[in-house]
Scaffold this active site. Structure first.
Site, PDB file in Angstrom:
ATOM      1  N   GLY A 139      39.036  30.204  49.385  1.00  0.00           N
ATOM      2  CA  GLY A 139      37.902  29.492  49.969  1.00  0.00           C
ATOM      3  C   GLY A 139      37.265  28.438  49.088  1.00  0.00           C
ATOM      4  O   GLY A 139      37.695  28.156  47.969  1.00  0.00           O
ATOM      5  N   CYS A 181      40.991  30.371  38.073  1.00  0.00           N
ATOM      6  CA  CYS A 181      41.065  29.758  39.407  1.00  0.00           C
ATOM      7  C   CYS A 181      39.677  29.673  40.042  1.00  0.00           C
ATOM      8  O   CYS A 181      38.867  28.866  39.619  1.00  0.00           O
ATOM      9  CB  CYS A 181      42.066  30.514  40.276  1.00  0.00           C
ATOM     10  N   HIS A 217      47.021  30.076  36.843  1.00  0.00           N
ATOM     11  CA  HIS A 217      47.158  31.531  36.729  1.00  0.00           C
ATOM     12  C   HIS A 217      47.952  31.922  35.480  1.00  0.00           C
ATOM     13  O   HIS A 217      49.183  31.945  35.511  1.00  0.00           O
ATOM     14  CB  HIS A 217      47.851  32.084  37.975  1.00  0.00           C
ATOM     15  N   GLU A 255      48.338  34.792  34.338  1.00  0.00           N
ATOM     16  CA  GLU A 255      49.064  36.045  34.606  1.00  0.00           C
ATOM     17  C   GLU A 255      50.323  35.814  35.419  1.00  0.00           C
ATOM     18  O   GLU A 255      51.105  36.742  35.658  1.00  0.00           O
ATOM     19  CB  GLU A 255      48.151  37.035  35.331  1.00  0.00           C
TER      20      GLU A 255
END
Length: 360
Positions: free
Chosen positions: A222, A247, A332, A334
């Site tokens: 969103g 993020c 990201h 990860e």
């Protein structure tokens, strides 16, 4: 079974259905990853979106219980050039078709995904519907152009409903779950952290009541500018405890400090985006999934400085606070899917925590 993908501008793609039947509305986006489709399906940041995979053959290694980033898929639909009916892999536990059926996700295959991707790049992301029903194109276009057709409370829909803990022997971390991928939690646990995951609307007072050594702000779906209460919570946390944002968490830190965010035309979604770390001069290949970005010019006077830039378009990929132990990245570290080049950022977070609490 015949299926159609209809865009809000009236463009129609005809193909074959796989997965569930019926109709499903969402924002049509594309992902450039060659692999990692199961991680994409289960990434909460894709909530409300119909994802198009640009790689032509999807599903060839099946699905399994290891390559998931949450308990179930969050996409509204899945678009591929061709799905593999006969997957082959030593970890395979079922086909993509079976997986989508189980979770009531509509898929469409056999369309020109190259044409669709080029259209999105030119015109930007837009609303769309995958349907196996016989309603007319005009009826669907009218629905797609209805205001507020897509949800605005995505974070509230994907966050954990209750607090839970992943015990560890080292640093206490409170992770605010805005739609957190399992990979974020795994990366913290791998470093021995004692992690408490809290719902997105948890107030700052309660978070500090856990006496954390650090706070993790997760990814999520969103428009970050819609999250005024959470932005205020982040503002109250800054200066109280070391913070690492990923993020959406990155965007919320920037907004809390007074910067602005803007919508990208077609977003960054894939596993091969080059990002330069300005602190060490190195370029890393990163995994990304976002439709909004921090406006570089708005960082002036916020106490934040630019630390990472996107080598493709020059957009903001990371910031850090000049006075407080706070930093964040847009991508990201990860991975899942994607390279783990940027895994070092979790170590940087641990080092920042040690430095902050050393003299206290």
């Amino acid at each position: 079974m015949r299926a159609r993908l209809i865009l809000e501008d009236g463009t129609v793609f005809e193909g074959t259905a796989f997965g569930a039947a019926g109709e499903s509305f969402g924002e049509v986006v594309f992902n450039t990853g060659m692999t990692g489709y199961q991680e994409v399906l289960t990434d909460p940041s894709y909530y409300g979106q119909i994802v198009t995979m640009t790689y032509p053959l999807i599903g060839n290694y099946g699905v399994n219980v290891d390559d998931i980033e949450s308990n179930h898929p969050h996409v509204r639909g899945f678009v591929v050039r061709e799905w593999s009916e006969h997957p082959s892999n030593w970890r395979n536990m079922g086909s993509l078709d079976e997986y989508l059926k189980k979770h009531n996700i509509l898929g469409i295959q056999g369309i020109d995904t190259r044409m669709l991707t080029k259209k999105i790049r030119v015109k930007g992301t837009m609303g769309g519907v995958i349907t196996t029903l016989e309603d007319t194109v005009e009826e669907y276009v009218a629905k797609l152009n209805t205001p507020h057709l897509l949800p605005r409370d995505q974070v509230a829909r994907v966050t954990t409903k209750s607090t839970y803990r992943s015990p560890g022997k080292n640093r206490r971390i409170v992770a605010m779950d805005f739609g957190m991928k399992s990979g974020v939690l795994r990366s913290l646990v791998a470093r021995g952290c004692d992690v408490t995951v809290v719902p997105a609307d948890t107030p700052a007072e309660e978070i500090l009541g856990w006496k954390p050594h650090g706070v993790m702000l997760s990814n999520g779906p969103g428009d970050p500018a819609d999250l005024n209460d959470i932005i205020e919570t982040v503002r109250q946390l800054i200066g109280q405890v070391p913070i690492f944002g990923i993020c959406l968490g990155h965007q919320l830190i920037s907004l809390a400090c007074g910067a602005k965010t803007d919508r990208l035309k077609f977003g960054h979604r894939g596993a091969n985006h080059p990002v330069k770390d300005l602190l060490n001069g190195r370029c890393y290949i990163t995994s990304q999934n976002h439709g909004y970005v921090v406006v570089a010019e708005s960082l002036e006077g916020t106490g934040l400085e630019l630390t990472h830039i996107n080598q493709n378009d020059g957009s903001v990929e990371g910031v850090r606070h000049t006075e407080h132990p706070v930093f964040s990245v847009q991508y990201h570290p990860e991975a899942r899917p994607g390279p783990d080049d940027s895994d070092y950022l979790f170590d940087r977070f641990m080092e920042m925590i040690e430095a902050h609490w050393e003299g206290k």
